[in-house]
Design a protein around this motif. Structure first.
Motif, PDB file in Angstrom:
ATOM      1  N   GLY A  13       0.822  -1.216   0.000  1.00  0.00           N
ATOM      2  CA  GLY A  13       0.000   0.000   0.000  1.00  0.00           C
ATOM      3  C   GLY A  13       0.848   1.255   0.000  1.00  0.00           C
ATOM      4  O   GLY A  13       2.071   1.207  -0.189  1.00  0.00           O
ATOM      5  N   ASN A  44       8.736  -5.235  -2.922  1.00  0.00           N
ATOM      6  CA  ASN A  44       7.428  -4.925  -3.488  1.00  0.00           C
ATOM      7  C   ASN A  44       6.351  -5.906  -3.023  1.00  0.00           C
ATOM      8  O   ASN A  44       5.553  -6.413  -3.826  1.00  0.00           O
ATOM      9  N   GLU A  51       7.527 -13.626  -7.152  1.00  0.00           N
ATOM     10  CA  GLU A  51       8.614 -13.702  -8.152  1.00  0.00           C
ATOM     11  C   GLU A  51       9.941 -14.012  -7.486  1.00  0.00           C
ATOM     12  O   GLU A  51      11.000 -13.868  -8.101  1.00  0.00           O
ATOM     13  N   ARG A  53      11.508 -12.306  -5.430  1.00  0.00           N
ATOM     14  CA  ARG A  53      12.352 -11.128  -5.236  1.00  0.00           C
ATOM     15  C   ARG A  53      12.417 -10.900  -3.730  1.00  0.00           C
ATOM     16  O   ARG A  53      11.630 -10.180  -3.142  1.00  0.00           O
ATOM     17  N   SER A  76       8.550   3.156   1.774  1.00  0.00           N
ATOM     18  CA  SER A  76       8.715   1.730   2.068  1.00  0.00           C
ATOM     19  C   SER A  76      10.108   1.255   1.675  1.00  0.00           C
ATOM     20  O   SER A  76      10.419   1.169   0.490  1.00  0.00           O
ATOM     21  N   GLY A  79      10.096  -1.470  -0.735  1.00  0.00           N
ATOM     22  CA  GLY A  79       9.202  -1.288  -1.873  1.00  0.00           C
ATOM     23  C   GLY A  79       7.811  -1.778  -1.502  1.00  0.00           C
ATOM     24  O   GLY A  79       7.621  -2.442  -0.485  1.00  0.00           O
ATOM     25  N   SER A  80       6.850  -1.431  -2.340  1.00  0.00           N
ATOM     26  CA  SER A  80       5.463  -1.734  -2.017  1.00  0.00           C
ATOM     27  C   SER A  80       4.760  -2.305  -3.239  1.00  0.00           C
ATOM     28  O   SER A  80       5.351  -2.443  -4.322  1.00  0.00           O
ATOM     29  N   CYS A  81       3.503  -2.667  -3.066  1.00  0.00           N
ATOM     30  CA  CYS A  81       2.680  -3.089  -4.205  1.00  0.00           C
ATOM     31  C   CYS A  81       1.238  -2.764  -3.880  1.00  0.00           C
ATOM     32  O   CYS A  81       0.896  -2.476  -2.741  1.00  0.00           O
ATOM     33  N   ARG A  82       0.424  -2.771  -4.894  1.00  0.00           N
ATOM     34  CA  ARG A  82      -1.031  -2.724  -4.691  1.00  0.00           C
ATOM     35  C   ARG A  82      -1.573  -3.969  -5.349  1.00  0.00           C
ATOM     36  O   ARG A  82      -1.715  -4.044  -6.560  1.00  0.00           O
TER      37      ARG A  82
ATOM     38  N   VAL B 176       8.556   3.537  -4.573  1.00  0.00           N
ATOM     39  CA  VAL B 176       8.166   2.312  -3.862  1.00  0.00           C
ATOM     40  C   VAL B 176       7.472   1.276  -4.746  1.00  0.00           C
ATOM     41  O   VAL B 176       7.507   0.090  -4.437  1.00  0.00           O
ATOM     42  N   TYR B 177       6.846   1.707  -5.816  1.00  0.00           N
ATOM     43  CA  TYR B 177       6.147   0.728  -6.655  1.00  0.00           C
ATOM     44  C   TYR B 177       7.016   0.283  -7.822  1.00  0.00           C
ATOM     45  O   TYR B 177       7.775   1.065  -8.375  1.00  0.00           O
TER      46      TYR B 177
END
Lengths: 409, 409
Positions: A13, A44, A51, A53, A76, A79-82, B176-177
């Motif tokens: 997020g 992420n 993956e 990572r 972050s 890293g981040s993700c949605r 971050v993404y």
């Protein structure tokens, strides 16, 4: 197979200025435990984990200097993700659990907001159903303070402190000329007005916002004009704090009020930003000097101005998540319970993840003034302790240092 | 008539985070002098002085705590004005000199930018012509760093420090993404790119701006697209710093590029802001995630993040102005001369006011990269010392304290 199991942590997020303090809490506590082998980090979030990572964070655990710097580094670190997990019949679950088994993970920590808690909810339910002993613990974060189950969210206090400081400064800046002026400051929070309300903390010797409009209360242009007209009788320089999510009674955002028929060269309907729209209306209606200011992403990444209360609590919710996982807990989120307000004291507790996932906590009615143009003293009492205390910034060549992940590690 | 003469000080033009440090320097030095009676302050500059809106600041002179707090309080403590003096045959001059005589003023200090130096120029010339022994000394200030005659302006260093810190934080936030993104940050300075260039100081472990566009170099959309395309081959998250004053070869501002034919409901031609305009173009051209951010007035009022070098020098130019006036100087501006760069050392000097008034100093060609999309190492060497050192913030209830004038005093 090794008797020692590993842990993994991810961030998901939108970033905050405190999310890495929770990460530091998880890293430190896992490294202290004799029951946990390595602590891995997902790059992420869950997307990156699928993956593979993945980085090994174990060397950070005993490096107090780096953990301290990490705690005050905004955004972050991993890293981040949605990414929203599908329902449980998807092959994605097999992939996720294959990776977890490959890395011998028993402890899974996910730092995020409502969507991330949904991930924890689904993975913990899946693991229980399949009889897999992997503990999934959510660690809350969001500047928006809109997660239920916790008195407030890690990240909110630092964002509130930045907003209140900045609004006070802008208010001083806007008062220098001896002419009527209205400065409209737009604050983050599309559905919840916690951050906009925090602007009230800026009040000091005549500085600070004169009017505060939250998204929880319907915005009426006519009432806004009345409010401005009334205050302008006694005060030349008016400051307005308004949520980006303020809506009129037809449910439309305030910023949509001037977009009718305006289409930019890209063919998109033009959305001007709430502050800029009100700037235009004020200028037209009153002839006053007017300025719209959007505080923008600095609200969530101002690592140079952190709340000590917030950073300490953020660290503790991370640390507490590890303790709970070690005790066998899964499908939970760590939360902050306010034990006393004066002096302020809080404790970390565990709440069922289902109570936090996919839900939003908005500002209750008794925190908003009757007319809907201010917050109440109850709100101030609630918010004031959360911005208390400062975190010493480490400067290097005049600028704040940050811990940055070497992606090749 | 009393043998002891008084002094008066005013602030004019846009506020900065360091302008009150210069005021503190003037107050302290005048109060230390046995030759000067009282130190008065004009409320809202020369405009307020003509209306005799004048306060006695003498009690501040020996209050070290208040002077220290004043030095780090942003915005103009005395209020400001935007008033350009007419040519000397106007009755306004008689009014001004009547007030000066009424208050037995011999020492007149005016803290401001080019327009304010024009005021000092005209008043000093008028006094000389009429044989009045009143000394007029200008004290420079502007975040824009566009005053000639001084190595740099008080206020620039703190603004540059805030900008570089904030750009570094936004850069961390924007990374971050794991998707292609372009973040465009719009920085103040309509004709001079000093502040935009200072964003280069943010660079740190892969963070900081990838591209920097100053108003001194013509902006070409085609070159911008090429720059983005090239960098995106090796880097997912691109950060662009651009001056609000960047112009295309037809002399139009970049933000005018989408305004053709778009008129808002107020009938004004819509000007979208440079960052927002580029955000739209990048999204359309590349399909990348894009975000435009305007740093806005926090650039000039972030009292919570000051450069110690800047605040010290700002105090000294104020203090030095008093010394020069006591020596009989008039029609001058105090300025900063850089004596050495490593270690950095500066001195206050006097320059003829005519050299500073009504002129702008822009970024020289050798400070800008050949392609015009970055600054050079020479620029970095010039700017880096000016953001060095920190001023301890006084916090109260979690927020920076400020000294606020009691207007009834």
């Amino acid at each position: 197979m090794n008797e020692m199991y590993n842990a993994i942590v991810g961030q998901s997020g939108g970033p905050t200025a405190a999310i890495n303090a929770s990460l530091a809490g998880v890293i430190k506590k896992t490294c202290e435990s004799e029951k946990i082998g390595k602590i891995f980090g997902m790059l992420n979030g869950i997307s990156g984990m699928m993956e593979e990572r993945i980085v090994d964070l174990s060397s950070l655990g005993s490096d107090e200097d780096k953990l301290s710097l990490l705690s005050k580094t905004p955004a972050s670190f991993l890293g981040s993700c949605r990414f929203k997990l599908p329902e449980e019949d998807s092959p994605i679950y097999d992939r996720i659990f294959d990776v977890l088994e490959k890395y011998q993970i028993r402890y899974f920590f996910y730092i995020g907001g409502n969507d991330s808690m949904d991930t924890v909810l689904k993975l913990s339910a899946f693991a229980l159903k399949k009889g897999k002993d992997i503990r999934f613990v959510g660690v809350p974060k969001t500047i928006d303070n809109d997660l239920p189950g916790t008195d407030h969210t890690p990240g909110f206090g630092s964002a509130a402190k930045y907003i209140a400081s900045t609004v006070r400064e802008i208010s001083a800046d806007s008062a220098v000329y001896n002419v009527n002026s209205v400065t409209v400051i737009e604050i983050m929070g599309r559905n919840a007005g916690w951050l906009t309300g925090a602007s009230a903390l800026a009040r000091y010797k005549g500085l600070g916002p004169d009017l505060i409009y939250l998204p929880e209360h319907t915005f009426h242009f006519s009432q806004f004009y009345d409010d401005i007209a009334k205050i302008s009788k006694n005060k030349k320089n008016i400051v307005v704090a308004i949520s980006e999510g303020a809506r009129t009674k037809d449910g439309k955002y305030v910023c949509e009020a001037v977009s009718n028929g305006i289409v930019d060269v890209f063919g998109h309907k033009y959305l001007g930003g709430t502050a800029r729209v009100l700037e235009g209306f004020v200028r037209k209606k009153f002839g006053f000097k007017a300025r719209g200011i959007e505080l923008n992403v600095s609200q969530r990444c101002a690592g140079h101005l952190l709340s000590k209360t917030d950073i300490s609590e953020s660290f503790q919710v991370g640390s507490s998540a590890v303790e709970l996982a070690l005790k066998g807990k899964t499908g939970i989120m760590t939360a902050i319970a306010r034990m006393s307000n004066a002096p302020y004291r809080s404790e970390c507790v565990a709440v069922d993840i289902a109570a936090a996932a996919n839900q939003e906590k908005t500002v209750p009615r008794h925190f908003i003034s009757e007319r809907g143009n201010d917050v109440t003293e109850d709100f101030i009492q609630y918010a004031a302790p959360l911005i208390a205390g400062e975190v010493p910034v480490e400067f290097e060549n005049g600028l704040p240092k940050m811990l940055v992940l070497e992606k090749e590690a």
